[in-house]
Design a protein around this motif. Sequence first.
Motif, short mmCIF file in Angstrom:
data_model
loop_
_atom_site.label_atom_id
_atom_site.label_comp_id
_atom_site.label_asym_id
_atom_site.label_seq_id
_atom_site.Cartn_x
_atom_site.Cartn_y
_atom_site.Cartn_z
N UNK A 45 0.78 -1.45 -0.30
CA UNK A 45 -0.29 -0.28 0.12
C UNK A 45 1.19 1.58 -0.04
N UNK A 46 1.74 1.16 -1.24
CA UNK A 46 3.09 2.95 -1.39
C UNK A 46 2.68 2.35 -2.40
N UNK A 47 1.84 4.21 -2.86
CA UNK A 47 1.74 4.76 -3.64
C UNK A 47 2.81 5.31 -4.67
N UNK A 48 2.79 4.62 -5.78
CA UNK A 48 4.33 5.05 -6.88
C UNK A 48 3.67 5.94 -8.01
N UNK A 49 4.78 6.94 -8.35
CA UNK A 49 4.27 7.40 -9.08
C UNK A 49 5.72 7.58 -10.17
N UNK A 50 5.54 8.42 -11.51
CA UNK A 50 6.63 8.17 -11.98
C UNK A 50 7.01 9.54 -13.20
N UNK A 51 7.75 10.52 -13.24
CA UNK A 51 7.84 11.21 -13.95
C UNK A 51 9.32 11.39 -15.15
N UNK A 52 9.28 11.65 -15.73
CA UNK A 52 10.49 11.76 -17.55
C UNK A 52 10.19 12.50 -18.44
N UNK A 53 11.30 12.97 -18.81
CA UNK A 53 11.48 13.70 -20.20
C UNK A 53 12.44 12.93 -20.82
N UNK A 54 12.46 12.52 -22.23
CA UNK A 54 13.45 11.80 -23.13
C UNK A 54 15.10 12.64 -23.23
N UNK A 55 15.66 11.85 -22.98
CA UNK A 55 16.66 12.38 -22.87
C UNK A 55 17.16 13.49 -21.28
N UNK A 56 16.39 13.28 -20.73
CA UNK A 56 16.70 13.86 -19.45
C UNK A 56 16.32 13.27 -18.58
N UNK A 57 15.81 11.95 -18.36
CA UNK A 57 16.28 11.47 -17.00
C UNK A 57 14.60 11.18 -16.63
N UNK A 58 14.26 9.92 -15.83
CA UNK A 58 13.41 9.59 -14.79
C UNK A 58 13.18 9.75 -13.42
N UNK A 59 11.90 10.14 -12.68
CA UNK A 59 12.50 9.95 -11.28
C UNK A 59 10.70 9.30 -11.06
N UNK A 60 11.09 8.51 -9.92
CA UNK A 60 10.16 7.63 -9.80
C UNK A 60 9.98 8.43 -7.91
N UNK A 61 8.44 8.33 -7.60
CA UNK A 61 8.38 9.05 -5.92
C UNK A 61 7.87 7.70 -5.46
N UNK A 62 7.81 7.34 -4.40
CA UNK A 62 6.79 6.18 -3.52
C UNK A 62 6.67 6.31 -1.99
N UNK A 63 5.53 6.60 -1.70
CA UNK A 63 5.24 7.09 -0.70
C UNK A 63 4.95 6.21 0.40
N UNK A 64 5.85 6.18 1.20
CA UNK A 64 4.97 5.93 2.61
C UNK A 64 4.75 6.09 4.05
N UNK A 65 4.14 5.02 4.73
CA UNK A 65 3.83 5.84 6.57
C UNK A 65 5.54 5.85 7.00
N UNK A 66 5.56 7.37 7.75
CA UNK A 66 6.62 7.46 8.48
C UNK A 66 6.22 7.01 10.47
N UNK A 67 6.87 6.70 10.67
CA UNK A 67 7.41 5.77 12.00
C UNK A 67 8.29 6.96 12.86
N UNK A 68 7.64 6.74 14.05
CA UNK A 68 8.57 7.38 15.47
C UNK A 68 8.89 6.71 16.15
N UNK A 69 8.55 5.36 15.78
CA UNK A 69 9.13 4.70 16.89
C UNK A 69 10.69 4.39 16.52
N UNK A 70 11.81 5.21 17.64
CA UNK A 70 12.90 4.67 17.70
C UNK A 70 13.80 4.30 18.34
N UNK A 71 12.76 3.15 18.68
CA UNK A 71 13.61 1.94 19.42
C UNK A 71 13.32 1.08 18.56
N UNK A 72 12.87 0.80 17.35
CA UNK A 72 12.36 -0.38 16.22
C UNK A 72 13.06 0.14 15.57
N UNK A 73 13.91 0.85 14.76
CA UNK A 73 14.50 0.79 13.99
C UNK A 73 15.82 0.08 13.36
#
Length: 325
Positions: free
Chosen positions: A156-184
């Motif tokens: 359940x992580x939405x993914x998006x992509x943007x790109x221009x021919x000859x200039x490159x590609x970028x992928x964006x993956x969105x995830x929930x942030x964790x505040x649990x400093x002990x579990x990392x």
Amino acid sequence: MNEVVNSLSKSLTMLMAVTRLNSGQVTTLSEAISLEKMFSSFANEFEETASTSGLSVVFEAHELSVLTDPHHLRTILTNLLSNAIKYSSRGLVRITATSPAPQSVVITVADNGIGIPTDDLNKIFEPFVRLPYRKDSVDGIGLGFAIVKQTADLIKAPIQVESLVGQGTTFFLTLPRSQDLQAVVAPAKDTYLRGLRIVVVDNDEIVLESMARTLEEWGCRVIAACDWVGLEAKLEMTSSPIDLILTDFHLDAGLSGYELIKRVRKRAGAQIPSILLTGDVEIRHGPESTATAVVIAYKPLPYEKLANLIQETISSFGAQASGGA
């Protein structure tokens, strides 16, 4: 020839991964993951490959953590990084993590590569869709992005992509942030694997050797064999209790992994925790696995996930034994 063999091997692994995802048998975990630690491992894995291609790789995690399945996230980012390096011949590949909102983290994988035509952006996540490839590399079969999309959907992580021919590609993956400093910070494998005596059986000697070596690096004491005859001979030489049986399903001489597990347990006089590895998605948990108390795991199984599965299996058997008492 070596490149072709490696390419075929990777293609088979990808086909198996897609088959497992489509079968609906893939499970997920939810853990607090330090992106800084994960990116550090990627740096060790990809920097040499990128340098060989004349590229630089930049990793920026900004001490962020996310709540997700570590194995599936690694699968997604490995595929995105591999493709970014494959389709770039200049500049740098950058993977960054930012937190545009308090509850979310966006991981960005960007390159300065050949880019993707706008009309093809909606097609790249479909199986067997191949992009134009560099002439100095062996082409794949167009499953990398399909695995990325299916795995992203799974966690359940939405993914998006943007790109221009000859200039490159970028992928964006969105995830929930964790505040649990002990579990990392995940516990080191040797805190729960060190000293375990594990029986490993596989009729493929290369697979057997690789698995045995990895387990030994984790501090396990391994009894490895290609078949029952070889295993029985080694068991004759030890009286130490066995902590886990790890076997392939299809063995030689018509022997199944189930039968081998039964033989080892009978010999030991104990219900030893057991994991059955198979690449056949048709083999599922059923009466036989329930009756024999065997955990079924599907190939390919990354070693990180194997380590977790071993711990879970032994803990589960221990809990059952305590409950039965």
